[in-house]
Structures are given as C-alpha cells and as structure tokens.
Design an enzyme around this catalytic site. Sequence first.
Site, mmCIF file in Angstrom:
data_model
loop_
_atom_site.group_PDB
_atom_site.id
_atom_site.type_symbol
_atom_site.label_atom_id
_atom_site.label_comp_id
_atom_site.label_asym_id
_atom_site.label_seq_id
_atom_site.Cartn_x
_atom_site.Cartn_y
_atom_site.Cartn_z
ATOM 1 N N GLN A 109 33.641 41.917 41.861
ATOM 2 C CA GLN A 109 33.745 41.711 43.171
ATOM 3 C C GLN A 109 34.132 43.134 43.962
ATOM 4 O OE1 GLN A 109 36.811 39.968 45.482
ATOM 5 N NE2 GLN A 109 35.369 37.861 45.458
ATOM 6 N N TYR A 192 38.661 40.555 55.404
ATOM 7 C CA TYR A 192 38.533 41.787 55.095
ATOM 8 C C TYR A 192 37.320 42.666 55.602
ATOM 9 C CZ TYR A 192 41.780 39.980 51.402
ATOM 10 O OH TYR A 192 42.830 39.453 51.040
ATOM 11 N N GLY A 349 39.455 28.243 40.736
ATOM 12 C CA GLY A 349 40.402 29.659 40.753
ATOM 13 C C GLY A 349 41.729 29.180 40.165
ATOM 14 N N ARG A 350 42.724 28.601 40.789
ATOM 15 C CA ARG A 350 44.119 28.675 40.285
ATOM 16 C C ARG A 350 44.187 27.863 38.781
ATOM 17 N NH1 ARG A 350 48.755 26.826 44.475
ATOM 18 N NH2 ARG A 350 47.621 28.872 45.736
#
Length: 405
Positions: A109, A192, A349-350
């Site tokens: 990424q 971002y 994810g988590r």
Amino acid sequence: MSIQPSDIGLPLKALREEVTLGSVTLKNRIIMSSLTRSRSEPVDVANDLNVEYYRQRAGAGLILSEGTLVSVQGTEWPHAPGIYSKEHADGWRKVTDAVHGAGGRIFAQLWHVGRVAHPDTPFGKKAGLVSAASPVSARGGKFRAVEGEPSYVAPAREHPDPSLLVQEFKRGAEFAKEAGFDGVELHGANGYLLNQFADKSSNLRTDKWGGSVENRARIYVETLKAVTEVWGPSRVGIKLNPCGGYNDVGMNEEDTKETFSYIIDHCVKLGLAYVQLTRYLTFFDPVFDQPGINQGKQRVQTQLDVVETFGPIIRAAGSKTKLILNGGLSAAEAEKLVAEKKIDAAVIGRSFINNPDLVSRLFNAQPLNETLGFPLNPFGFYNFADNAAVGYTDYPDFATAQAKA
C-alpha cells in the site's frame, strides 16, 4: 463489529472460492487489511519481526501491507516502514519471499499522509517540509513522539508542484516491484494526501490542481497513470473512503457523490484490478468539540451506502475492476454480500491482529483467540514497551493456543 465468535462454524461457501483481481488469483476471498503497527524499528526499514508477522498471516487470500511511505516527508507514525529507497526494497523483499513461501499474495500500500505529518517529528525535521494541497490545518491529532503531544499544524504553504508528489508515488511503485510484491494499492482514503486534494475543505487551490471535480481529482488521475506505467493496471488497486470525516476531511452528500463517482469511473475505465471502498464507520467521523463547529456532532455525517452508491459504477458492463469492501465486516455479513455478488471480496483488519491464522479458523470451525484466553490488546496496536514482538508476533495460532488454554 469485525469477526465474531458467532461466525465460527458458518459454512462460508462464497468466501472459500477463488477470485481473480486483475492478474492475481486469490485462493479465497478474505483479504487482510492494511494495519499500521509501528514495528519497523529502529528505522523505517522492514525487519525480521515484520517478516514473521506477515508470514504468520499468509492464509489470507491477499495481504495488503501496512501503509508504506513513499517519502520521508510523508509520515506521521513512528516506526512506519518506507518504500522510497533500495534499502527499503531489500527489507521488504524478505517479507514478500516469506509470504510467497507460505503460499500467500501481498500488495504494497503506497502511502503519503500529507498535512497530517508534523514538522517537529524526527522525520519531519529531516524532510523540512509538510506537503499539502493548501495551507489548511487539520483538526485533531496527537503526536506522542513530539514534546507536548501537539495536534496538527497548518502547512507553511501549498505544495508548489504536485507533479513532484506524483513522481514520489511512482518511485515507491518501482521499489515495490523490486521488493517482489504482487502488486500495489494506492492509498487514496482517510484524509491522507490524495484525499486532501480531492476534498473541498482541504483543497483551496485556484490552479489546475484545485476547484472543479476534474482538477481536485487530478492527483488521482496523474498518480494512477504513473503507477500503472510501472505495474500495468491489472496489478494496481486503490483504497477510497467516501464517507465520514477522518483527519478532518469530508464533504456533503452531493459533493461526495460527484467527486468519488468521477474518481471511481476513472479507475474502472483504466482497468484497475480493484477498488477498495470503506463504508461509513463512526470511528472515521470524529466529533470536534469546538464552539460553532459541529459541536457534539460527527464531523460530516455523510453516511452513504458505498456499495449501493458506487457499486454500479464498478460493476458497469465491460468492467474488469473488482469491488472489495472494508469496514467492520463480520464473516456472516461478508459471506452474504459475496454470495449476492454485491462485492467480490471482504477486507478484514482487526481480527487478523490477534488471530494470525484467522482464515484457517473460519474455514475449519476453530475458536478465535478471544475465546481461548488470548484477547486483543489495544495498547499493542501501535505501541510496545520493551519487546516489539509483544502484541505483534506473539499471538498464537490455533494449535498453540489450544495447547496453552
């Protein structure tokens, strides 16, 4: 939500199927999300601990690496890895070799945080510049690596030539190829750098990089052109988060739909491997307790159903681009969405943090670590005390957890 103990034992037929994203065939439809873990220390080069962490999780159909910084000026996180030098590529090569050796696939990424970097961090001092679309500060932030733990500050000026930022992403793509990744994902989400150009609240430019939708989206168009020149579009994906107000971006519903429809349509016409969409989560829509500014309310409260809103663009006739979805998905929900052909794969994810063999557990009805005495430790997400392995590579696989339980 994310993966729940109640997900264990479900058939999960659709998630077990192979899927092809561009030129890359995945062995299943569970993708490991990018997870910043701040373990590339003492500098920003992938190390042996990173090698083990990713190897442990190679059961995912695809691993999306943590954000890899394309520039020394592009970071707000201590110990986040870079991808802007041969040394970085050499470090990551050990990771990709380990993942491939374990039968996995991994994309890098490509990441630049833009205005949410701080000039007083060690890397900020080294860079001497905070890049941004405009000299507009983001609210929030907390820089624990800087004395006094300051919040974000306004960049001194808008970046004079965004085409130079495009070249930083291209260079990162080149080093990612040298490092042996299977492809790259452009991080265009979460407030971002790229997202800062697209958003009306953070981009006040009057040149060709600001104003109209086409101008605000130019950074995406030009960066994707540069990155696909390195990889070809069939090995490039993009992450977008059209909803919420994370890092103090976010527009009203009309502007959000117009802007992201334009960007996504371009991605599809370019033939990208996939578009990753993050659905609305309150976590990504913080409250700013400043008088007169949404006091006590979420930042923007733009809660679009991203699959229903943007899915038809991605799934247009003749499209080669797949839709993958992120945002607190349970296995049951992911299975349903894939089975109904609303999405092509689920990004989790988590749950991968404390269940390194998560996919095997889901497919073999094996309990999660949460129920075996190895719960998730939030302190270890981005921090460690004396041993960086703690809360990182020390979570056991099922066999080890069962033996210790």
